[in-house]
Motif scaffolding. Sequence first.
Motif, mmCIF file in Angstrom:
data_model
loop_
_atom_site.group_PDB
_atom_site.id
_atom_site.type_symbol
_atom_site.label_atom_id
_atom_site.label_comp_id
_atom_site.label_asym_id
_atom_site.label_seq_id
_atom_site.Cartn_x
_atom_site.Cartn_y
_atom_site.Cartn_z
ATOM 1 N N GLY A 86 92.252 -42.733 36.790
ATOM 2 C CA GLY A 86 92.332 -42.408 35.665
ATOM 3 C C GLY A 86 91.492 -40.624 35.814
ATOM 4 N N ILE A 87 91.895 -40.083 34.587
ATOM 5 C CA ILE A 87 91.910 -38.867 34.423
ATOM 6 C C ILE A 87 90.665 -38.335 32.795
ATOM 7 C CG2 ILE A 87 94.630 -38.012 34.278
ATOM 8 C CD1 ILE A 87 94.231 -35.960 35.974
ATOM 9 N N SER A 114 88.386 -34.171 36.603
ATOM 10 C CA SER A 114 87.632 -35.138 36.828
ATOM 11 C C SER A 114 88.555 -36.435 36.896
ATOM 12 C CB SER A 114 86.542 -35.671 35.974
ATOM 13 O OG SER A 114 85.779 -34.192 35.452
ATOM 14 N N THR A 115 88.781 -37.137 38.111
ATOM 15 C CA THR A 115 89.565 -38.300 38.475
ATOM 16 C C THR A 115 88.526 -39.076 38.952
ATOM 17 O OG1 THR A 115 90.166 -37.449 40.805
ATOM 18 C CG2 THR A 115 91.569 -36.965 38.596
ATOM 19 N N TYR A 116 89.307 -40.668 38.772
ATOM 20 C CA TYR A 116 88.793 -41.328 39.328
ATOM 21 C C TYR A 116 89.520 -42.619 39.858
ATOM 22 C CZ TYR A 116 84.761 -44.691 40.282
ATOM 23 O OH TYR A 116 83.470 -45.548 40.504
ATOM 24 N N TYR A 117 88.927 -43.487 40.736
ATOM 25 C CA TYR A 117 89.493 -43.984 41.714
ATOM 26 C C TYR A 117 88.984 -45.391 41.741
ATOM 27 C CZ TYR A 117 92.723 -40.606 42.330
ATOM 28 O OH TYR A 117 93.704 -39.356 42.411
ATOM 29 N N ALA A 118 90.021 -46.269 41.915
ATOM 30 C CA ALA A 118 89.356 -48.214 41.749
ATOM 31 C C ALA A 118 89.628 -48.110 43.294
ATOM 32 C CB ALA A 118 89.932 -49.143 41.282
ATOM 33 N N ASP A 119 88.133 -48.246 44.485
ATOM 34 C CA ASP A 119 88.521 -49.009 45.945
ATOM 35 C C ASP A 119 89.906 -49.423 46.301
ATOM 36 O OD1 ASP A 119 85.205 -49.656 45.398
ATOM 37 O OD2 ASP A 119 85.621 -47.687 45.502
ATOM 38 N N ILE A 121 96.526 -39.363 40.486
ATOM 39 C CA ILE A 121 96.571 -39.059 39.925
ATOM 40 C C ILE A 121 96.697 -37.569 38.886
ATOM 41 C CG2 ILE A 121 93.951 -39.331 39.012
ATOM 42 C CD1 ILE A 121 95.452 -41.657 36.480
ATOM 43 N N SER A 122 97.580 -37.417 38.185
ATOM 44 C CA SER A 122 97.551 -36.575 37.450
ATOM 45 C C SER A 122 98.199 -35.594 36.242
ATOM 46 C CB SER A 122 98.501 -35.088 38.823
ATOM 47 O OG SER A 122 99.480 -35.677 38.538
ATOM 48 N N ARG A 123 98.386 -35.198 35.460
ATOM 49 C CA ARG A 123 98.504 -35.323 34.250
ATOM 50 C C ARG A 123 99.078 -33.249 33.892
ATOM 51 N NH1 ARG A 123 93.716 -36.999 30.285
ATOM 52 N NH2 ARG A 123 95.274 -35.622 28.834
ATOM 53 N N ASP A 124 100.069 -33.567 33.226
ATOM 54 C CA ASP A 124 100.430 -32.215 32.215
ATOM 55 C C ASP A 124 100.417 -32.476 31.154
ATOM 56 O OD1 ASP A 124 101.647 -29.989 31.770
ATOM 57 O OD2 ASP A 124 103.623 -29.968 33.375
ATOM 58 N N ASN A 125 99.656 -31.123 30.210
ATOM 59 C CA ASN A 125 99.213 -31.397 29.163
ATOM 60 C C ASN A 125 100.098 -30.574 28.774
ATOM 61 O OD1 ASN A 125 96.690 -32.616 29.924
ATOM 62 N ND2 ASN A 125 95.274 -31.429 29.529
#
Length: 126
Positions: A50-51, A57-62, A70-74
């Motif tokens: 997730g981002i 901030s990002t979060y990853y499952a173990d 994960i990245s985003r281009d707004n």
Amino acid sequence: QVQLVESGGGLVQAGGSLRLSCATSGRTFKDYAMGWFRQAPGKEREFVAGISRSGGSTYYADSMKGRLTISRDNAENTVYLQMTSLKPEDTAVYYCAAQYTLEYIIPRNPRSYAYWGQGAQVTVSS
């Protein structure tokens, strides 16, 4: 309403890489946290990454940590999921999801997301 369309799935050999994209439209993309989930046959849908709204901030499952980015281009209203060192057990349908949130919030429960794409099949052969 937010519309999401995933692309980039396919068949890859174990150890290979794929990049999934999720293009969005309909609302202000930068107001939404974005998540990637996957669902294998006979299993529940699970969070993988997730981002936050700004991308700060990002979060990853173990289960996939260290193999995902994960990245985003707004400006392009698109979120990406780069996957490396893929394993056969990563085979699943991958979904992107969007949820209106405050900054720094990254929901991990699929029930917390209001909008979903149609999914992209990722198959990893051994």
